[in-house]
Design a protein around this motif. Structure first.
Motif, PDB file in Angstrom:
ATOM      1  N   PHE A  70      35.107 -13.703  13.667  1.00 51.19           N
ATOM      2  CA  PHE A  70      35.251 -13.428  15.099  1.00 51.19           C
ATOM      3  C   PHE A  70      34.204 -14.194  15.895  1.00 51.19           C
ATOM      4  N   TYR A  71      32.951 -14.142  15.468  1.00 46.47           N
ATOM      5  CA  TYR A  71      31.885 -14.843  16.184  1.00 46.47           C
ATOM      6  C   TYR A  71      32.112 -16.356  16.149  1.00 46.47           C
ATOM      7  N   LYS A  72      32.607 -16.855  15.034  1.00 42.62           N
ATOM      8  CA  LYS A  72      32.876 -18.292  14.925  1.00 42.62           C
ATOM      9  C   LYS A  72      33.986 -18.705  15.882  1.00 42.62           C
ATOM     10  N   LEU A  73      35.029 -17.894  15.984  1.00 41.79           N
ATOM     11  CA  LEU A  73      36.117 -18.192  16.914  1.00 41.79           C
ATOM     12  C   LEU A  73      35.619 -18.157  18.354  1.00 41.79           C
ATOM     13  N   MET A  74      34.818 -17.159  18.689  1.00 40.48           N
ATOM     14  CA  MET A  74      34.328 -17.027  20.059  1.00 40.48           C
ATOM     15  C   MET A  74      33.351 -18.141  20.438  1.00 40.48           C
ATOM     16  N   SER A  75      32.691 -18.704  19.437  1.00 43.71           N
ATOM     17  CA  SER A  75      31.770 -19.808  19.732  1.00 43.71           C
ATOM     18  C   SER A  75      32.525 -21.030  20.241  1.00 43.71           C
ATOM     19  N   ILE A  76      33.814 -21.120  19.927  1.00 43.32           N
ATOM     20  CA  ILE A  76      34.638 -22.224  20.418  1.00 43.32           C
ATOM     21  C   ILE A  76      34.735 -22.174  21.940  1.00 43.32           C
ATOM     22  N   THR A  77      34.685 -20.982  22.512  1.00 45.14           N
ATOM     23  CA  THR A  77      34.777 -20.821  23.964  1.00 45.14           C
ATOM     24  C   THR A  77      33.447 -21.087  24.653  1.00 45.14           C
ATOM     25  N   GLY A  78      32.401 -21.307  23.870  1.00 44.79           N
ATOM     26  CA  GLY A  78      31.075 -21.531  24.446  1.00 44.79           C
ATOM     27  C   GLY A  78      30.184 -20.308  24.400  1.00 44.79           C
ATOM     28  N   ALA A  79      30.732 -19.170  23.962  1.00 45.71           N
ATOM     29  CA  ALA A  79      29.926 -17.955  23.855  1.00 45.71           C
ATOM     30  C   ALA A  79      28.918 -18.086  22.721  1.00 45.71           C
ATOM     31  N   ALA A  88      21.055   2.532  19.137  1.00 43.70           N
ATOM     32  CA  ALA A  88      19.903   1.991  19.858  1.00 43.70           C
ATOM     33  C   ALA A  88      19.986   0.463  19.932  1.00 43.70           C
ATOM     34  N   LEU A  89      20.340  -0.170  18.809  1.00 43.78           N
ATOM     35  CA  LEU A  89      20.452  -1.628  18.787  1.00 43.78           C
ATOM     36  C   LEU A  89      21.558  -2.114  19.723  1.00 43.78           C
ATOM     37  N   LEU A  90      22.589  -1.298  19.874  1.00 42.00           N
ATOM     38  CA  LEU A  90      23.676  -1.663  20.778  1.00 42.00           C
ATOM     39  C   LEU A  90      23.147  -1.860  22.196  1.00 42.00           C
ATOM     40  N   PHE A  91      22.255  -0.972  22.625  1.00 41.84           N
ATOM     41  CA  PHE A  91      21.681  -1.093  23.967  1.00 41.84           C
ATOM     42  C   PHE A  91      20.579  -2.150  24.009  1.00 41.84           C
ATOM     43  N   ILE A  92      19.855  -2.290  22.919  1.00 43.94           N
ATOM     44  CA  ILE A  92      18.809  -3.316  22.882  1.00 43.94           C
ATOM     45  C   ILE A  92      19.416  -4.715  22.953  1.00 43.94           C
ATOM     46  N   THR A  93      20.681  -4.845  22.548  1.00 47.19           N
ATOM     47  CA  THR A  93      21.377  -6.135  22.659  1.00 47.19           C
ATOM     48  C   THR A  93      21.339  -6.652  24.094  1.00 47.19           C
ATOM     49  N   PHE A  94      21.467  -5.738  25.065  1.00 46.50           N
ATOM     50  CA  PHE A  94      21.393  -6.139  26.472  1.00 46.50           C
ATOM     51  C   PHE A  94      20.003  -6.663  26.801  1.00 46.50           C
ATOM     52  N   ILE A  95      18.991  -5.950  26.331  1.00 43.43           N
ATOM     53  CA  ILE A  95      17.612  -6.345  26.626  1.00 43.43           C
ATOM     54  C   ILE A  95      17.263  -7.658  25.949  1.00 43.43           C
ATOM     55  N   ALA A  96      17.718  -7.814  24.718  1.00 43.67           N
ATOM     56  CA  ALA A  96      17.394  -9.017  23.948  1.00 43.67           C
ATOM     57  C   ALA A  96      17.903 -10.277  24.629  1.00 43.67           C
ATOM     58  N   GLU A  97      18.997 -10.142  25.373  1.00 44.60           N
ATOM     59  CA  GLU A  97      19.567 -11.327  26.025  1.00 44.60           C
ATOM     60  C   GLU A  97      18.628 -11.880  27.098  1.00 44.60           C
ATOM     61  N   GLN A 155      28.483 -12.789  28.933  1.00 45.72           N
ATOM     62  CA  GLN A 155      29.550 -13.200  28.020  1.00 45.72           C
ATOM     63  C   GLN A 155      29.066 -13.061  26.572  1.00 45.72           C
ATOM     64  N   ASN A 156      27.825 -13.453  26.333  1.00 51.05           N
ATOM     65  CA  ASN A 156      27.253 -13.335  24.989  1.00 51.05           C
ATOM     66  C   ASN A 156      27.167 -11.872  24.547  1.00 51.05           C
ATOM     67  N   ILE A 157      26.727 -11.003  25.473  1.00 50.28           N
ATOM     68  CA  ILE A 157      26.632  -9.572  25.163  1.00 50.28           C
ATOM     69  C   ILE A 157      28.024  -9.006  24.875  1.00 50.28           C
ATOM     70  N   SER A 158      28.993  -9.370  25.718  1.00 48.69           N
ATOM     71  CA  SER A 158      30.356  -8.855  25.561  1.00 48.69           C
ATOM     72  C   SER A 158      30.956  -9.267  24.220  1.00 48.69           C
ATOM     73  N   VAL A 159      30.761 -10.519  23.841  1.00 48.62           N
ATOM     74  CA  VAL A 159      31.307 -11.011  22.574  1.00 48.62           C
ATOM     75  C   VAL A 159      30.613 -10.337  21.398  1.00 48.62           C
ATOM     76  N   THR A 160      29.296 -10.148  21.497  1.00 46.84           N
ATOM     77  CA  THR A 160      28.550  -9.468  20.427  1.00 46.84           C
ATOM     78  C   THR A 160      29.111  -8.079  20.177  1.00 46.84           C
ATOM     79  N   ILE A 161      29.313  -7.314  21.247  1.00 47.27           N
ATOM     80  CA  ILE A 161      29.798  -5.942  21.122  1.00 47.27           C
ATOM     81  C   ILE A 161      31.283  -5.904  20.757  1.00 47.27           C
ATOM     82  N   ALA A 162      32.069  -6.818  21.327  1.00 47.90           N
ATOM     83  CA  ALA A 162      33.504  -6.855  21.017  1.00 47.90           C
ATOM     84  C   ALA A 162      33.738  -7.111  19.540  1.00 47.90           C
TER      85      ALA A 162
END
Length: 311
Positions: free
Chosen positions: A61-70, A121-130, A140-147
């Motif tokens: 999934f992450y590899k496919l989404m990287s094609i979009t620039g995410a 907790a890591l789910l919310f820290i994902t926002f902070i890490a960005e 977009q990066n956060i959305s793809v990570t969680i999706a």
């Protein structure tokens, strides 16, 4: 696309290629043997297999989404996926070892639950890490990570839980590896394969009206409805040979498979079309990737679990 013979043995409109057919058939046989072998052997083999499947699917999934620039935050994505799966399986794997030790059992369940809350907790820290990644399009990066977690990790979390039905033992859903029951998982797979196969066969003979042409040009309403009716009929055989659930339960599970298995197929097709690829990956000759193999199961598992926990 679907997990069944339609994808395993499907030959397009080009001339018959016996070599390609043999390769597809051979690799399909290996896939089925490994899948069913791990499910039927014991809880440990089942859990290990789908742990690999969930992480491999997330990678695709992450590899496919990287094609979009995410640029998904893979560290947090994989970490959350591992912690969620640990919560689903860790207690079940070791509960029997601590069966005679109440303190050990309590420690194990608390440790498992700690992993679950750490995942949240890591789910919310994902926002902070960005904030500190200095990457374009942060949301977009956060959305793809969680999706990716929602699409490829949670379904196998629920699939793991289904194996311990009925859910009535110590620790909520934990029942220990000795309580592992493969019948419902096996029945779900057989119904998914039936739905895919019957839909393809009926659609090939009488299919005229396209169901979702912009997403899946080959799927017709006739094939979908005909395949659904025959799949519901197949639930009577599943009940006869596998049991575990009542006949009405198997009928309802088959309806869930028909609806959400078909939608899972379409969702995965939409995913691939959105990034312009034919297959999600390559796990064996001629059969695409993990998401291609398990697209229907990904959508079916959460709704079967929801039905079972509410029944």
């Amino acid at each position: 696309m679907p997990v069944a013979y339609r994808k395993f043995l499907y030959l397009d409109s080009m001339a018959f290629d016996s070599k390609k057919f043999l390769i597809r058939t051979g690799s399909a046989a290996v896939f089925v043997v490994v899948l069913l072998g791990c499910i039927l052997w014991n809880y440990y083999s089942f859990s290990a297999l789908f742990f690999i499947v969930s992480l491999w699917g997330l990678q695709e999934f992450y590899k496919l989404m990287s094609i979009t620039g995410a640029k998904p935050n893979k560290f947090f994505g994989y970490s959350i996926a591992v912690l969620l799966y640990m919560h689903a399986s860790l207690g079940n794997m070791f509960l029997d070892i601590f069966a005679e030790n109440i303190f050990g059992m309590i420690w194990l369940l608390k440790f498992k639950d700690l992993g679950f809350f750490l995942a949240l907790a890591l789910l919310f820290i994902t926002f902070i890490a960005e904030l500190f990644r200095n990457q374009p399009n942060p949301f977009q990066n956060i959305s793809v990570t969680i999706a990716g977690i929602l699409y490829t990790s949670l379904p196998f979390y629920f699939l793991n839980k289904i194996t311990l039905f009925p859910f009535h033992s110590f620790g909520g859903y934990d029942a220990g590896a000795d309580s592992y029951n493969y019948a419902i998982i096996l029945g779900m797979l057989l119904l998914i394969w039936s739905n895919d196969t019957f839909a393809y066969l009926v659609g090939s003979f009488i299919g005229k009206n396209k169901m979702f042409e912009r997403i899946s040009p080959g799927k017709t309403w006739e094939g979908t409805i005909g395949g659904g009716i025959l799949t519901i009929a197949a639930s009577f055989l599943i009940y006869k040979f596998l049991g575990k659930l009542d006949l009405m339960d198997w009928i309802i599970v088959s309806v869930i498979v028909v609806i959400f298995g078909t939608l899972g197929d379409l969702v995965e097709s939409m995913l691939k079309r959105s990034v312009g690829v034919k297959d999600s990956g390559k796990i064996m000759p001629g059969h695409g990737g993990i998401l291609d193999r398990f697209d229907s199961l990904i959508m079916v598992a959460p709704f079967v679990f929801l039905y079972l926990i509410l029944k």
